[in-house]
Scaffold this motif. Structure first.
Motif, PDB file in Angstrom:
ATOM      1  N   PRO A   6       1.129  -1.699  -0.431  1.00  0.00           N
ATOM      2  CA  PRO A   6       0.027  -0.153   0.297  1.00  0.00           C
ATOM      3  C   PRO A   6       1.238   1.861   0.258  1.00  0.00           C
ATOM      4  N   VAL A   7       1.852   1.241   0.618  1.00  0.00           N
ATOM      5  CA  VAL A   7       3.015   2.429   0.402  1.00  0.00           C
ATOM      6  C   VAL A   7       3.888   2.780  -0.814  1.00  0.00           C
ATOM      7  N   GLU A   8       4.757   3.676  -1.123  1.00  0.00           N
ATOM      8  CA  GLU A   8       5.844   3.357  -2.169  1.00  0.00           C
ATOM      9  C   GLU A   8       6.614   4.182  -1.952  1.00  0.00           C
ATOM     10  N   LEU A   9       7.920   3.407  -1.601  1.00  0.00           N
ATOM     11  CA  LEU A   9       8.671   4.144  -0.296  1.00  0.00           C
ATOM     12  C   LEU A   9       9.609   4.262  -1.072  1.00  0.00           C
ATOM     13  N   SER A  10      10.821   5.179  -1.144  1.00  0.00           N
ATOM     14  CA  SER A  10      11.569   5.160  -1.908  1.00  0.00           C
ATOM     15  C   SER A  10      12.742   5.905  -1.291  1.00  0.00           C
TER      16      SER A  10
ATOM     17  N   GLU B 206       0.656   6.880  -1.157  1.00  0.00           N
ATOM     18  CA  GLU B 206       0.289   5.852   0.370  1.00  0.00           C
ATOM     19  C   GLU B 206      -1.109   5.436  -0.699  1.00  0.00           C
ATOM     20  N   THR B 207      -1.722   4.028  -0.273  1.00  0.00           N
ATOM     21  CA  THR B 207      -2.888   3.555  -0.393  1.00  0.00           C
ATOM     22  C   THR B 207      -4.029   3.418   0.664  1.00  0.00           C
ATOM     23  N   ASN B 208      -4.451   3.908   0.933  1.00  0.00           N
ATOM     24  CA  ASN B 208      -5.286   2.992   2.150  1.00  0.00           C
ATOM     25  C   ASN B 208      -4.318   2.527   3.872  1.00  0.00           C
ATOM     26  N   ASN B 209      -3.732   3.346   3.979  1.00  0.00           N
ATOM     27  CA  ASN B 209      -2.426   3.617   4.548  1.00  0.00           C
ATOM     28  C   ASN B 209      -2.399   4.365   5.844  1.00  0.00           C
ATOM     29  N   ALA B 210      -2.758   3.095   6.704  1.00  0.00           N
ATOM     30  CA  ALA B 210      -3.029   3.938   8.277  1.00  0.00           C
ATOM     31  C   ALA B 210      -1.806   4.563   9.098  1.00  0.00           C
ATOM     32  N   GLY B 211      -0.833   3.338   8.881  1.00  0.00           N
ATOM     33  CA  GLY B 211       0.570   4.495   9.259  1.00  0.00           C
ATOM     34  C   GLY B 211       1.589   3.286   9.075  1.00  0.00           C
TER      35      GLY B 211
ATOM     36  N   PHE C 235       4.178   4.501  16.856  1.00  0.00           N
ATOM     37  CA  PHE C 235       3.613   4.239  15.625  1.00  0.00           C
ATOM     38  C   PHE C 235       3.177   5.542  14.909  1.00  0.00           C
ATOM     39  N   VAL C 236       3.170   5.548  13.414  1.00  0.00           N
ATOM     40  CA  VAL C 236       3.500   6.827  12.513  1.00  0.00           C
ATOM     41  C   VAL C 236       2.502   7.554  12.103  1.00  0.00           C
ATOM     42  N   ALA C 237       1.382   7.855  12.120  1.00  0.00           N
ATOM     43  CA  ALA C 237       0.499   8.142  11.686  1.00  0.00           C
ATOM     44  C   ALA C 237       0.623   7.991  10.022  1.00  0.00           C
ATOM     45  N   GLY C 238      -0.286   7.792   8.938  1.00  0.00           N
ATOM     46  CA  GLY C 238       0.189   7.901   7.555  1.00  0.00           C
ATOM     47  C   GLY C 238      -0.854   8.830   6.924  1.00  0.00           C
ATOM     48  N   GLN C 239      -0.543   8.920   5.666  1.00  0.00           N
ATOM     49  CA  GLN C 239      -1.571   9.273   4.924  1.00  0.00           C
ATOM     50  C   GLN C 239      -3.038   9.780   4.614  1.00  0.00           C
ATOM     51  N   GLY C 240      -3.038   8.408   4.908  1.00  0.00           N
ATOM     52  CA  GLY C 240      -4.865   7.563   3.677  1.00  0.00           C
ATOM     53  C   GLY C 240      -4.160   6.853   2.659  1.00  0.00           C
ATOM     54  N   THR C 241      -5.299   7.671   1.622  1.00  0.00           N
ATOM     55  CA  THR C 241      -4.996   6.990   0.090  1.00  0.00           C
ATOM     56  C   THR C 241      -4.318   8.880   0.039  1.00  0.00           C
ATOM     57  N   THR C 242      -2.542   8.570  -0.829  1.00  0.00           N
ATOM     58  CA  THR C 242      -2.069  10.203  -1.878  1.00  0.00           C
ATOM     59  C   THR C 242      -1.345   9.707  -2.920  1.00  0.00           C
ATOM     60  N   SER C 243      -1.674  10.679  -4.143  1.00  0.00           N
ATOM     61  CA  SER C 243      -0.384  10.277  -4.528  1.00  0.00           C
ATOM     62  C   SER C 243       0.870  11.468  -4.544  1.00  0.00           C
TER      63      SER C 243
ATOM     64  N   VAL D 116      26.145   1.293  20.453  1.00  0.00           N
ATOM     65  CA  VAL D 116      25.567  -0.272  20.355  1.00  0.00           C
ATOM     66  C   VAL D 116      25.095  -0.011  18.601  1.00  0.00           C
ATOM     67  N   VAL D 117      24.636  -1.173  18.224  1.00  0.00           N
ATOM     68  CA  VAL D 117      24.619  -1.693  16.856  1.00  0.00           C
ATOM     69  C   VAL D 117      22.948  -1.923  16.862  1.00  0.00           C
ATOM     70  N   TYR D 118      22.060  -1.157  15.644  1.00  0.00           N
ATOM     71  CA  TYR D 118      20.726  -1.256  16.218  1.00  0.00           C
ATOM     72  C   TYR D 118      19.903  -1.672  14.673  1.00  0.00           C
ATOM     73  N   TYR D 119      19.471  -2.287  14.864  1.00  0.00           N
ATOM     74  CA  TYR D 119      18.397  -3.130  13.454  1.00  0.00           C
ATOM     75  C   TYR D 119      16.785  -2.247  13.717  1.00  0.00           C
ATOM     76  N   TYR D 120      16.949  -0.887  12.862  1.00  0.00           N
ATOM     77  CA  TYR D 120      15.505  -0.554  12.074  1.00  0.00           C
ATOM     78  C   TYR D 120      14.903  -1.329  11.364  1.00  0.00           C
ATOM     79  N   GLN D 121      13.796  -0.861  11.566  1.00  0.00           N
ATOM     80  CA  GLN D 121      12.556  -2.370  10.059  1.00  0.00           C
ATOM     81  C   GLN D 121      12.011  -0.640  10.568  1.00  0.00           C
ATOM     82  N   LEU D 122      10.827  -0.203   9.614  1.00  0.00           N
ATOM     83  CA  LEU D 122      10.324   0.069   9.273  1.00  0.00           C
ATOM     84  C   LEU D 122       8.816  -1.037   8.111  1.00  0.00           C
ATOM     85  N   GLU D 123       7.434  -0.384   8.708  1.00  0.00           N
ATOM     86  CA  GLU D 123       6.997  -1.765   8.706  1.00  0.00           C
ATOM     87  C   GLU D 123       5.321  -0.392   8.294  1.00  0.00           C
ATOM     88  N   CYS D 124       5.498  -0.872   7.402  1.00  0.00           N
ATOM     89  CA  CYS D 124       3.067   0.056   7.235  1.00  0.00           C
ATOM     90  C   CYS D 124       2.179  -1.127   7.473  1.00  0.00           C
TER      91      CYS D 124
END
Length: 409
Positions: free
Chosen positions: A292-296, A318-323, A341-349, A365-373
């Motif tokens: 639902p998200v085109e991440l660049s 973003e398409t129907n993206n809650a966050g 949790f960071v709110a998204g834009q719902g649907t937008t081009s 400290v070495v960290y690994y971060y994940q981004l989840e839609c």
């Protein structure tokens, strides 16, 4: 009468001298290559031959990916090339697509540090590729015969941007290639839309372009998720998103042996051969619905003055993206903890920039971060993971790195 003849002869000689001087000055100006080459448009041979491009739609954003790169040159200065792959599943035109190339500023062997050009109405069928070649050179065959690289899918860049014989388009130290699609409509403020970014220039952590031993040439081939033609390409700015075509143990098969540059090249120009999946990404893949998200871009960075981590990401639509859920772990394969949790834009081009600061990060400290839609129906999908080094030191960038500034323009 004699005076009239003399005046006419004098005028004729004068005009001839002007033409000679104009021709000489033009040649001198053509011989000078600027540091920055500005956008131009390639006149497509396909559009001259037929009106097929009138009925073929222009490729949409993310339809086209950079699938293979031959950046290696040698003492013979053989041609370099970039391969573009149509992964849309239908026939498309590349009319108005723009290619930006940025080279390492310390590399003086390249044609230009920054170079921009616009493609014409080249037409690609589904799963076909377009070869952008620096100049004409030895090849396995360009034409219509079986096994040839199709002539209408090769663009000779020297015809567009000039350059002396054997010029280098890509730095062998570091480069970045940015592919952008044209604006959807005239009402979109003519803003071009980011489609693909590949290369190691300015990346953190830094990685070197791989080479094979000896005076041989090997291309870099893109890894794709899954084995189908429309599979999602791995991150083109990460080292593990690429594989040396000539690497021992890596097997690439094409219907015919092809090369552009030298017959001993390790490469597959004209065909999108599949690169082996990185070992850590080898588990069985399942078919997924479109994200639902085109991440660049997704980039965590430590602040220069503290151990805090600033996490930035950019979405192109973003398409129907809650966050988004931001997760963290100290081990790549360990358990990830949800931080925010960071709110998204719902649907937008429209392109959207996000930023959040992790104030709980510890130094060294070495960290690994994940981004989840998270879609509005509760479906969660991981978009990207990034490793952040543990040491805290002065940043290499006193201001935002160039890639962030460019995407914010």
């Amino acid at each position: 009468m004699k005076d009239l003849i003399v005046r006419r002869l004098t005028l004729s000689v004068f005009m001839t001298l002007i033409l000679v001087l104009t021709f000489s000055v033009t040649n001198i100006m053509d011989a000078q290559v600027p540091d920055i080459i500005v956008p131009q448009k390639i006149e497509s041979q396909t559009s001259k031959a037929s009106h097929e491009n009138d009925t073929v739609p222009v490729a949409a954003r993310f339809n086209i990916a950079i699938s293979e790169i031959m950046y290696v040159t040698n003492t013979d200065k053989l041609p370099q090339w970039i391969e573009l792959h149509n992964r849309s599943g239908r026939k498309v035109s590349l009319e108005g697509w723009e290619v930006t190339i940025m080279n390492h500023p310390a590399d003086k062997s390249v044609l230009a540090t920054t170079l921009i050009f616009t493609l014409g109405a080249e037409i690609l069928d589904r799963n076909q590729v377009l070869l952008l070649v620096t100049e004409r050179g030895p090849n396995s065959g360009v034409g219509t015969a079986k096994g040839d690289i199709q002539a209408d899918r090769v663009v000779i860049l020297k015809d567009l941007i000039g350059g002396t014989p054997g010029y280098r388009l890509l730095s062998q130290t570091a480069f970045k290639i940015i592919l952008t699609a044209p604006a959807i409509s005239k009402t979109a403020h003519r803003r071009k839309r980011l489609s693909d970014i590949v290369g190691n220039l300015g990346e953190i952590p830094a990685w070197k372009l791989p080479l094979i031993e000896g005076n041989q040439r090997s291309s870099l081939i893109r890894a794709y998720e899954g084995n189908n033609a429309t599979g999602r390409a791995y991150d083109g700015t990460a080292a593990d998103g690429w594989e040396l075509t000539g690497k021992k143990g890596a097997q690439y098969t094409t219907p015919h042996t092809t090369y552009y540059g030298h017959h001993s090249d390790h490469s597959t120009p004209g065909y999108r051969a599949l690169a082996p999946m990185p070992v850590e990404r080898s588990p069985l893949l399942v078919e997924r619905s479109p994200l639902p998200v085109e991440l660049s871009k997704f980039r965590p960075e430590r602040k220069r003055s503290s151990s805090e981590v600033v996490i930035r990401w950019i979405t192109e639509s973003e398409t129907n993206n809650a966050g988004f859920n931001i997760l963290r772990s100290e081990n790549r394969d360990g358990e990830f903890t949800k931080l925010r949790f960071v709110a998204g834009q719902g649907t937008t081009s429209e392109r959207t920039l996000y930023e959040w600061t992790d104030k709980t990060a510890k130094p060294n400290v070495v960290y690994y971060y994940q981004l989840e839609c998270v879609s509005v129906d509760g479906t969660r999908q991981t978009l990207r993971m990034s490793r952040l080094r543990g040491n805290i030191g002065r940043s290499r960038h006193p201001v935002d790195p160039f890639w962030w500034r460019n995407l914010n323009q």
